[in-house]
Design a protein around this motif. Structure first.
Motif, mmCIF file in Angstrom:
data_model
loop_
_atom_site.group_PDB
_atom_site.id
_atom_site.type_symbol
_atom_site.label_atom_id
_atom_site.label_comp_id
_atom_site.label_asym_id
_atom_site.label_seq_id
_atom_site.Cartn_x
_atom_site.Cartn_y
_atom_site.Cartn_z
ATOM 1 N N TYR A 137 18.789 6.157 31.097
ATOM 2 C CA TYR A 137 17.780 5.126 31.330
ATOM 3 C C TYR A 137 17.649 4.086 30.228
ATOM 4 O O TYR A 137 16.968 3.078 30.412
ATOM 5 C CB TYR A 137 16.406 5.778 31.540
ATOM 6 N N LYS A 138 18.285 4.277 29.098
ATOM 7 C CA LYS A 138 18.054 3.362 27.979
ATOM 8 C C LYS A 138 18.369 1.918 28.357
ATOM 9 O O LYS A 138 17.525 1.025 28.221
ATOM 10 C CB LYS A 138 18.873 3.798 26.767
ATOM 11 N N VAL A 161 8.263 8.038 20.989
ATOM 12 C CA VAL A 161 9.578 8.654 20.829
ATOM 13 C C VAL A 161 9.609 9.993 21.538
ATOM 14 O O VAL A 161 10.533 10.299 22.309
ATOM 15 C CB VAL A 161 9.935 8.816 19.343
ATOM 16 N N SER A 199 16.703 5.200 19.073
ATOM 17 C CA SER A 199 15.933 5.736 20.192
ATOM 18 C C SER A 199 15.450 4.617 21.107
ATOM 19 O O SER A 199 15.286 3.459 20.678
ATOM 20 C CB SER A 199 14.725 6.526 19.688
ATOM 21 N N LEU A 200 15.216 4.965 22.363
ATOM 22 C CA LEU A 200 14.701 3.995 23.327
ATOM 23 C C LEU A 200 13.372 3.428 22.845
ATOM 24 O O LEU A 200 13.138 2.212 22.921
ATOM 25 C CB LEU A 200 14.526 4.671 24.686
ATOM 26 N N THR A 226 9.156 9.482 25.589
ATOM 27 C CA THR A 226 10.338 9.041 26.326
ATOM 28 C C THR A 226 11.394 10.131 26.380
ATOM 29 O O THR A 226 12.050 10.319 27.415
ATOM 30 C CB THR A 226 10.922 7.764 25.698
ATOM 31 N N ARG A 227 11.565 10.852 25.303
ATOM 32 C CA ARG A 227 12.565 11.923 25.282
ATOM 33 C C ARG A 227 12.154 13.085 26.172
ATOM 34 O O ARG A 227 13.006 13.803 26.702
ATOM 35 C CB ARG A 227 12.796 12.396 23.854
ATOM 36 N N ASP A 254 15.846 10.946 30.809
ATOM 37 C CA ASP A 254 17.166 11.088 30.218
ATOM 38 C C ASP A 254 17.515 9.756 29.542
ATOM 39 O O ASP A 254 17.824 8.775 30.209
ATOM 40 C CB ASP A 254 18.190 11.431 31.305
ATOM 41 N N GLU A 255 17.451 9.719 28.209
ATOM 42 C CA GLU A 255 17.651 8.456 27.503
ATOM 43 C C GLU A 255 19.044 7.880 27.727
ATOM 44 O O GLU A 255 19.210 6.662 27.821
ATOM 45 C CB GLU A 255 17.386 8.631 26.008
ATOM 46 N N ASP A 256 20.051 8.743 27.799
ATOM 47 C CA ASP A 256 21.407 8.239 28.014
ATOM 48 C C ASP A 256 21.512 7.495 29.344
ATOM 49 O O ASP A 256 22.227 6.500 29.460
ATOM 50 C CB ASP A 256 22.411 9.394 27.990
ATOM 51 N N GLU A 311 22.373 0.714 20.971
ATOM 52 C CA GLU A 311 21.848 1.555 22.041
ATOM 53 C C GLU A 311 22.159 3.041 21.850
ATOM 54 O O GLU A 311 21.376 3.910 22.211
ATOM 55 C CB GLU A 311 22.383 1.095 23.405
#
Length: 235
Positions: free
Chosen positions: A205-206, A193, A14-15, A196-197, A201-203, A10
């Motif tokens: 929502y991942k 990619v 990337s998500l 989503t970025r 916020d990937e941190d 994770e």
């Protein structure tokens, strides 16, 4: 299966790539373990299965613009203007796609489209309700569903459509509601990619979005089970 696969990934992947891999694993599972997809791919799917699949997919596709408008309104209410703009664009892209299913049903069944929802399986109604609950909870999570649906069409659609015609003997271009989406959506995959970025916020929502996909898969599999039966059933 997914817990062990994603363990430790994770933070470094990337998500979008994690979501892609999960959909690929799901399609591999369906090909091996799902009775409807096995029947389709080995050429034993019946007309009852085909009709059930198309009628219910048509209903799902009809809901997509409704869901996108709902997600747009929710994102605007939350002050997420970039997300709302994305949903508006997707809504314009998805208009009229149910007509592909109309054509498919007519080719497979030589009959007019039934306008009521009498043939819609409880499992499909459950999937639609699940999607609506995702949007109500947080429209950001709807991104995960959109990606799931688009990429599943890409990884599975062409193989399904080829088997539909060449192995099962259904009329040419009578799974266009899937193959046309696969054709269009394959061009979107490379953008995910960046999307989503840009939109979340990937941190933050991942992990939650991966869980949303897991929940969606559980509901989605119930629809394929109903296709195997070839008729409406109690979910």
């Amino acid at each position: 299966m997914t817990d062990s696969f994603f363990l430790g990934m994770e933070e470094t992947v990337s998500l979008a790539d994690l979501l892609k891999k999960r959909v690929e694993l799901y399609w591999a599972h369906l090909k091996t373990n799902d009775p409807f997809n096995r029947a389709l791919l080995n050429g034993t799917a019946t007309q009852a299965m085909a009709n059930h699949f198309l009628v219910n997919v048509r209903y799902l596709v009809q809901q997509t613009p409704i869901h996108l408008r709902k997600a747009t309104a929710k994102a605007e209410k939350n002050g997420e203007e970039k997300l709302a703009k994305f949903f508006k664009l997707k809504c314009r892209e998805e208009q009229g796609h149910d007509r592909w299913a109309d054509s498919d049903i007519a080719k497979v069944n030589q009959r007019r489209i039934i306008e009521s929802n009498s043939e819609i399986d409880p499992s499909m109604k459950g999937l639609v309700k699940h999607i609506e609950s995702i949007i109500d909870y947080d429209p950001v999570h709807y991104l995960a569903y959109i990606f799931f649906a688009e990429y599943l069409c890409v990884v599975a659609g062409f193989e399904m459509a080829e088997a539909w015609e060449k192995k099962c003997g259904f009329p040419p271009n009578s799974m266009s509601v899937i193959s046309n989406h696969a054709e269009l959506d394959q061009h979107h995959v490379h953008e995910w990619v960046d999307i989503t970025r840009d939109l979340l916020d990937e941190d933050k929502y991942k992990a939650p979005l991966l869980e949303t996909v897991e929940e969606t898969i559980k509901v989605h599999q119930q629809f394929y089970q109903s296709c195997w039966q070839g008729k409406s059933h109690a979910a």
